[in-house]
Design a protein around this motif. Sequence first.
Motif, PDB file in Angstrom:
ATOM      1  N   ILE A 189       3.929  10.228  -9.208  1.00  0.00           N
ATOM      2  CA  ILE A 189       3.453  10.856 -10.481  1.00  0.00           C
ATOM      3  C   ILE A 189       2.865  12.301 -10.572  1.00  0.00           C
ATOM      4  CG2 ILE A 189       1.155  10.243 -11.988  1.00  0.00           C
ATOM      5  CD1 ILE A 189       1.862   7.358 -11.326  1.00  0.00           C
ATOM      6  N   LYS A 190       2.232  12.643  -9.277  1.00  0.00           N
ATOM      7  CA  LYS A 190       1.518  13.721  -9.201  1.00  0.00           C
ATOM      8  C   LYS A 190       2.695  14.911  -9.380  1.00  0.00           C
ATOM      9  CE  LYS A 190      -2.188  12.905  -6.256  1.00  0.00           C
ATOM     10  NZ  LYS A 190      -2.624  12.961  -4.961  1.00  0.00           N
ATOM     11  N   LYS A 191       3.665  14.627  -8.642  1.00  0.00           N
ATOM     12  CA  LYS A 191       4.926  15.695  -8.885  1.00  0.00           C
ATOM     13  C   LYS A 191       5.583  15.844 -10.083  1.00  0.00           C
ATOM     14  CE  LYS A 191       6.674  15.278  -4.110  1.00  0.00           C
ATOM     15  NZ  LYS A 191       7.620  14.634  -3.390  1.00  0.00           N
ATOM     16  N   GLU A 192       5.293  14.681 -10.790  1.00  0.00           N
ATOM     17  CA  GLU A 192       6.006  14.495 -12.284  1.00  0.00           C
ATOM     18  C   GLU A 192       5.173  15.385 -13.200  1.00  0.00           C
ATOM     19  OE1 GLU A 192       6.859  10.660 -13.515  1.00  0.00           O
ATOM     20  OE2 GLU A 192       8.764  10.658 -12.078  1.00  0.00           O
ATOM     21  N   TYR A 193       3.863  15.722 -12.719  1.00  0.00           N
ATOM     22  CA  TYR A 193       3.083  16.334 -13.617  1.00  0.00           C
ATOM     23  C   TYR A 193       3.427  17.695 -13.743  1.00  0.00           C
ATOM     24  CZ  TYR A 193      -0.791  13.916 -15.416  1.00  0.00           C
ATOM     25  OH  TYR A 193      -1.970  13.004 -16.300  1.00  0.00           O
ATOM     26  N   GLY A 194       3.918  18.161 -14.749  1.00  0.00           N
ATOM     27  CA  GLY A 194       4.152  19.820 -14.892  1.00  0.00           C
ATOM     28  C   GLY A 194       2.955  20.593 -15.211  1.00  0.00           C
ATOM     29  N   GLU A 195       3.067  22.018 -15.350  1.00  0.00           N
ATOM     30  CA  GLU A 195       1.998  22.675 -15.385  1.00  0.00           C
ATOM     31  C   GLU A 195       1.636  22.522 -17.035  1.00  0.00           C
ATOM     32  OE1 GLU A 195       0.549  25.355 -14.001  1.00  0.00           O
ATOM     33  OE2 GLU A 195       1.407  24.037 -12.274  1.00  0.00           O
ATOM     34  N   ASP A 196       2.511  22.037 -17.837  1.00  0.00           N
ATOM     35  CA  ASP A 196       2.440  22.082 -19.235  1.00  0.00           C
ATOM     36  C   ASP A 196       1.554  21.013 -19.895  1.00  0.00           C
ATOM     37  OD1 ASP A 196       4.558  21.235 -18.522  1.00  0.00           O
ATOM     38  OD2 ASP A 196       5.630  21.349 -20.417  1.00  0.00           O
ATOM     39  N   VAL A 197       1.590  19.759 -18.985  1.00  0.00           N
ATOM     40  CA  VAL A 197       0.818  18.549 -19.495  1.00  0.00           C
ATOM     41  C   VAL A 197      -0.486  18.493 -18.918  1.00  0.00           C
ATOM     42  CG1 VAL A 197       3.186  17.440 -19.988  1.00  0.00           C
ATOM     43  CG2 VAL A 197       2.199  17.395 -17.601  1.00  0.00           C
ATOM     44  N   ARG A 198      -1.115  19.242 -18.742  1.00  0.00           N
ATOM     45  CA  ARG A 198      -2.422  19.368 -18.110  1.00  0.00           C
ATOM     46  C   ARG A 198      -3.309  18.710 -19.156  1.00  0.00           C
ATOM     47  NH1 ARG A 198      -4.086  24.269 -14.409  1.00  0.00           N
ATOM     48  NH2 ARG A 198      -2.754  23.769 -12.627  1.00  0.00           N
ATOM     49  N   VAL A 199      -4.377  17.935 -18.577  1.00  0.00           N
ATOM     50  CA  VAL A 199      -5.231  17.387 -19.599  1.00  0.00           C
ATOM     51  C   VAL A 199      -6.254  18.304 -19.330  1.00  0.00           C
ATOM     52  CG1 VAL A 199      -6.921  15.428 -19.791  1.00  0.00           C
ATOM     53  CG2 VAL A 199      -4.705  15.113 -19.203  1.00  0.00           C
ATOM     54  N   GLU A 200      -6.909  18.867 -20.686  1.00  0.00           N
ATOM     55  CA  GLU A 200      -8.172  19.690 -20.476  1.00  0.00           C
ATOM     56  C   GLU A 200      -9.354  19.274 -19.573  1.00  0.00           C
ATOM     57  OE1 GLU A 200      -9.477  23.108 -21.627  1.00  0.00           O
ATOM     58  OE2 GLU A 200      -7.651  22.329 -22.578  1.00  0.00           O
ATOM     59  N   GLY A 201      -9.600  20.335 -18.928  1.00  0.00           N
ATOM     60  CA  GLY A 201     -10.742  20.029 -17.828  1.00  0.00           C
ATOM     61  C   GLY A 201     -10.269  19.280 -16.482  1.00  0.00           C
ATOM     62  N   GLU A 202      -9.350  18.750 -16.418  1.00  0.00           N
ATOM     63  CA  GLU A 202      -8.738  17.849 -15.336  1.00  0.00           C
ATOM     64  C   GLU A 202      -8.759  18.646 -14.031  1.00  0.00           C
ATOM     65  OE1 GLU A 202      -5.907  14.302 -14.025  1.00  0.00           O
ATOM     66  OE2 GLU A 202      -5.362  15.957 -15.192  1.00  0.00           O
ATOM     67  N   HIS A 203      -7.758  19.783 -14.404  1.00  0.00           N
ATOM     68  CA  HIS A 203      -7.553  20.679 -13.134  1.00  0.00           C
ATOM     69  C   HIS A 203      -8.333  22.004 -12.917  1.00  0.00           C
ATOM     70  CE1 HIS A 203      -4.188  18.079 -11.701  1.00  0.00           C
ATOM     71  NE2 HIS A 203      -4.125  18.003 -13.040  1.00  0.00           N
ATOM     72  N   ASP A 204      -9.409  22.038 -13.831  1.00  0.00           N
ATOM     73  CA  ASP A 204     -10.278  23.196 -13.675  1.00  0.00           C
ATOM     74  C   ASP A 204     -10.813  23.603 -12.152  1.00  0.00           C
ATOM     75  OD1 ASP A 204      -9.970  23.360 -16.336  1.00  0.00           O
ATOM     76  OD2 ASP A 204     -11.875  22.814 -16.943  1.00  0.00           O
ATOM     77  N   GLU A 205     -10.977  22.714 -11.489  1.00  0.00           N
ATOM     78  CA  GLU A 205     -11.540  23.068 -10.123  1.00  0.00           C
ATOM     79  C   GLU A 205     -10.520  23.708  -9.489  1.00  0.00           C
ATOM     80  OE1 GLU A 205     -13.809  20.687  -6.780  1.00  0.00           O
ATOM     81  OE2 GLU A 205     -13.634  19.465  -8.745  1.00  0.00           O
ATOM     82  N   ASP A 206      -9.188  23.088  -9.437  1.00  0.00           N
ATOM     83  CA  ASP A 206      -7.893  23.583  -8.663  1.00  0.00           C
ATOM     84  C   ASP A 206      -7.820  24.961  -9.474  1.00  0.00           C
ATOM     85  OD1 ASP A 206      -7.940  21.219  -7.601  1.00  0.00           O
ATOM     86  OD2 ASP A 206      -6.050  20.369  -8.403  1.00  0.00           O
ATOM     87  N   GLN A 225       0.854  -1.043  -0.059  1.00  0.00           N
ATOM     88  CA  GLN A 225       0.086  -0.099   0.010  1.00  0.00           C
ATOM     89  C   GLN A 225       0.907   1.130   0.155  1.00  0.00           C
ATOM     90  OE1 GLN A 225      -2.465  -0.839   3.355  1.00  0.00           O
ATOM     91  NE2 GLN A 225      -4.142  -1.456   2.073  1.00  0.00           N
ATOM     92  N   ARG A 226       1.975   1.269   0.978  1.00  0.00           N
ATOM     93  CA  ARG A 226       2.720   2.380   0.901  1.00  0.00           C
ATOM     94  C   ARG A 226       3.550   2.395  -0.484  1.00  0.00           C
ATOM     95  NH1 ARG A 226       7.295   1.824   5.103  1.00  0.00           N
ATOM     96  NH2 ARG A 226       8.561   1.548   3.291  1.00  0.00           N
ATOM     97  N   ALA A 227       3.785   1.710  -1.053  1.00  0.00           N
ATOM     98  CA  ALA A 227       4.602   1.658  -2.490  1.00  0.00           C
ATOM     99  C   ALA A 227       3.734   2.217  -3.377  1.00  0.00           C
ATOM    100  CB  ALA A 227       4.982   0.226  -2.849  1.00  0.00           C
ATOM    101  N   GLU A 228       2.369   1.895  -3.393  1.00  0.00           N
ATOM    102  CA  GLU A 228       1.297   2.464  -4.301  1.00  0.00           C
ATOM    103  C   GLU A 228       1.485   3.815  -4.050  1.00  0.00           C
ATOM    104  OE1 GLU A 228      -2.305   0.258  -4.161  1.00  0.00           O
ATOM    105  OE2 GLU A 228      -1.400  -1.528  -4.936  1.00  0.00           O
ATOM    106  N   LYS A 229       1.248   4.469  -2.797  1.00  0.00           N
ATOM    107  CA  LYS A 229       0.786   5.556  -2.486  1.00  0.00           C
ATOM    108  C   LYS A 229       2.148   6.600  -2.969  1.00  0.00           C
ATOM    109  CE  LYS A 229      -1.742   6.536   1.204  1.00  0.00           C
ATOM    110  NZ  LYS A 229      -2.208   6.082   2.259  1.00  0.00           N
ATOM    111  N   GLU A 230       3.115   5.946  -2.688  1.00  0.00           N
ATOM    112  CA  GLU A 230       4.422   6.651  -3.027  1.00  0.00           C
ATOM    113  C   GLU A 230       4.621   7.036  -4.574  1.00  0.00           C
ATOM    114  OE1 GLU A 230       7.802   4.585  -1.488  1.00  0.00           O
ATOM    115  OE2 GLU A 230       7.560   5.666   0.387  1.00  0.00           O
ATOM    116  N   LYS A 231       4.103   6.044  -5.373  1.00  0.00           N
ATOM    117  CA  LYS A 231       4.012   5.921  -6.724  1.00  0.00           C
ATOM    118  C   LYS A 231       3.206   7.040  -7.189  1.00  0.00           C
ATOM    119  CE  LYS A 231       2.923   2.584  -9.635  1.00  0.00           C
ATOM    120  NZ  LYS A 231       2.916   0.981  -9.770  1.00  0.00           N
ATOM    121  N   GLU A 232       1.989   6.946  -6.649  1.00  0.00           N
ATOM    122  CA  GLU A 232       0.860   8.191  -7.141  1.00  0.00           C
ATOM    123  C   GLU A 232       1.464   9.331  -6.875  1.00  0.00           C
ATOM    124  OE1 GLU A 232      -2.885   7.950  -4.830  1.00  0.00           O
ATOM    125  OE2 GLU A 232      -3.238   6.058  -5.906  1.00  0.00           O
ATOM    126  N   VAL A 233       2.128   9.677  -5.594  1.00  0.00           N
ATOM    127  CA  VAL A 233       2.652  11.052  -5.088  1.00  0.00           C
ATOM    128  C   VAL A 233       3.631  11.532  -6.384  1.00  0.00           C
ATOM    129  CG1 VAL A 233       4.157  12.271  -3.269  1.00  0.00           C
ATOM    130  CG2 VAL A 233       2.446  10.949  -2.940  1.00  0.00           C
TER     131      VAL A 233
END
Lengths: 235, 262
Positions: free
Chosen positions: A202-219, A192-200
Amino acid sequence: MASKKGAYENTASDTDFRKKYDRAEYAQKAKDREAKEKEESKLRYEAKLAGKKYYAPLTGEETLTQARASRLDVSQNVGKVMLMPAGAATGKKGRGAGFYCEACDLTFKDNLQWVEHENSMQHLRAIGQTGEVKKASAEDVRERIERIWERMQEEKKDDVKTLGERLEIRKEEEEKDREERRRKRKELVERQRAEKEKEVKIKKEYGEDVRVEGEHDEDDMMASMGITGFGSSKK
Amino acid sequence: MATHRADEKRFLDERGSSGPLAPNGLNPATIMEKPVRERIVDCYFWKDQCFAVNEADIVNRVVDHVHFIGGTYGDAQRPSPFLCLAFKLLQLGPGDDVLREYLEFGGEKFKYLRALALFYVRLTRQAKDVYLFLEPFLKDYRKLKRRGRTGTSLTFMDEFVDDLLVKERVCGTTLWKMPKREILEDLDVLEPRISPLGDIEDLLESDVEEADGRNGREDSEDDDRRRASPGSEFGEVTPERDAMDVDEGEKEVANGNDHDSS
């Protein structure tokens, strides 16, 4: 008979139910078989002239012979009732009363004859064995000794007599179970911990410029309103 | 891949004319005497359990079927499983590495496996190797059951080893005549043996009480040292004293048990 038609108004003769044979095919088969038999009898004759016993030539697919895993079971048919063809009491050929060898279609009247047949080259060839045994090396011998020793220890463990011994074994087993459960739980947590770390990650690796349309609209909307979150790390 | 023949026909047929000889120069097919050999080949145990057996399967067979040592037993003189498997070993001709597994690793666990390997070593190896292989097991004091023509008796591994070293006939087989240990020592083939019991001269001078005292000490050293009576203690060392007189058996004579030379 005036007409060929029968009572049911059809032309069937009374032997129509019989199977129709392809005569040419069977003639070919018979020819092949005869050729093979002729060939074999020739080889037999030649072997006899040379003073040797004839064995069917090896096909190259024979396996090595192995030692019997247990004693020959001479009591397997004790108490069974079987139907025997008439005349089964004489000769070895075919199934009869006694020890029957499936591969060679022979019946033996006593176990000595039977075991001799089982060891014979004729039988070994019939079941596709070469009559040769693999030579074992010192490592094989050591491994075999270890295996037998372990098996004996297991058996010894199985036949315990006293209550104390039984409790002892039960305790050991429980300890083993507990250990197993502990290990599983640890593994689960780890995963479980490994999975969580992986998620985090991936999130960190997400740059500003690779946003998927509409995904982060709320943020974005929240950010523009001056709210960065509710203090929860969960997303 | 190296293979053996599953049955013994070729082994007995060739009579050593083309097969390999044992390391001591004897023909393995004639080491056992002809009557014994024929009994073995005729018996059901041989046909059933010694067919297509290789060096590893021997271990299985010993563990399952060998519960006593001996040659032929009973009025019918049935060959013992021990003897049948020894004959099978003669056919297989295992090398020294396999024998070491039998003697040491397997021998610790299965005493009859060790006894069988010791017997086989005595039959086929050269005198020097026989002494070197067998002597370490004079310290093995486990019980063995011996079955002869008349009945069953108790013996021990060290007694069995001693029999193999000094007797002429063991387990229905005439052992080939080995040169005495002293001769091999004189020829510098072997180092003098140091007995775990101590020096031989001291032992012969000492009286029974002293021998008893030594027994006690040995007991404390060795847990499973069996209690031996003073008499048997001397019986153990008698062969060595016998071996002192070196006037006979000057040279290595292979026994000529060529009964089937006809």
